[in-house]
Enzyme design. Structure first.
Site, mmCIF file in Angstrom:
data_model
loop_
_atom_site.group_PDB
_atom_site.id
_atom_site.type_symbol
_atom_site.label_atom_id
_atom_site.label_comp_id
_atom_site.label_asym_id
_atom_site.label_seq_id
_atom_site.Cartn_x
_atom_site.Cartn_y
_atom_site.Cartn_z
ATOM 1 N N CYS A 69 0.840 -1.200 0.000
ATOM 2 C CA CYS A 69 0.000 0.000 0.000
ATOM 3 C C CYS A 69 0.882 1.260 0.000
ATOM 4 O O CYS A 69 2.101 1.178 0.159
ATOM 5 C CB CYS A 69 -0.919 -0.003 1.220
ATOM 6 S SG CYS A 69 -0.034 0.136 2.791
ATOM 7 N N CYS A 110 3.011 1.652 3.092
ATOM 8 C CA CYS A 110 4.137 0.708 3.107
ATOM 9 C C CYS A 110 5.268 1.229 2.232
ATOM 10 O O CYS A 110 6.441 1.167 2.617
ATOM 11 C CB CYS A 110 3.690 -0.672 2.626
ATOM 12 S SG CYS A 110 2.347 -1.371 3.596
#
Length: 78
Positions: free
Chosen positions: A11, A14
């Site tokens: 994501c 991240c």
């Protein structure tokens, strides 16, 4: 050598955490192995409940948030 692992499924948070970790390593001028762990089974096995998570030398130092570059630098120099 320091081992830094960023655990997350890919994501935006991240990716930002991975970039922050790389920047912290560059700023400190240290040698570190910075790796992304995106395998869900591996993340679950590590005991992480919320991503992104940051491990330094096998120890969880952040979970469910994105520490900024300066915070990561202080984690690395503790």
């Amino acid at each position: 050598m320091t081992k830094i692992e960023v655990l997350g499924t890919g994501c935006a948070k991240c990716k930002r955490l991975f970039a922050n970790a790389e920047q912290a390593v560059r700023d400190l001028g240290i040698t570190a192995d910075v790796v992304k762990v995106e395998d869900l089974d591996a993340i679950v096995e590590s005991g992480v409940m919320m991503t992104p998570a940051l491990f330094i030398n096998g120890e969880i130092v952040s979970e469910g948030r994105v520490p900024d570059v300066n915070e990561i630098k202080s984690m690395l120099t503790e």
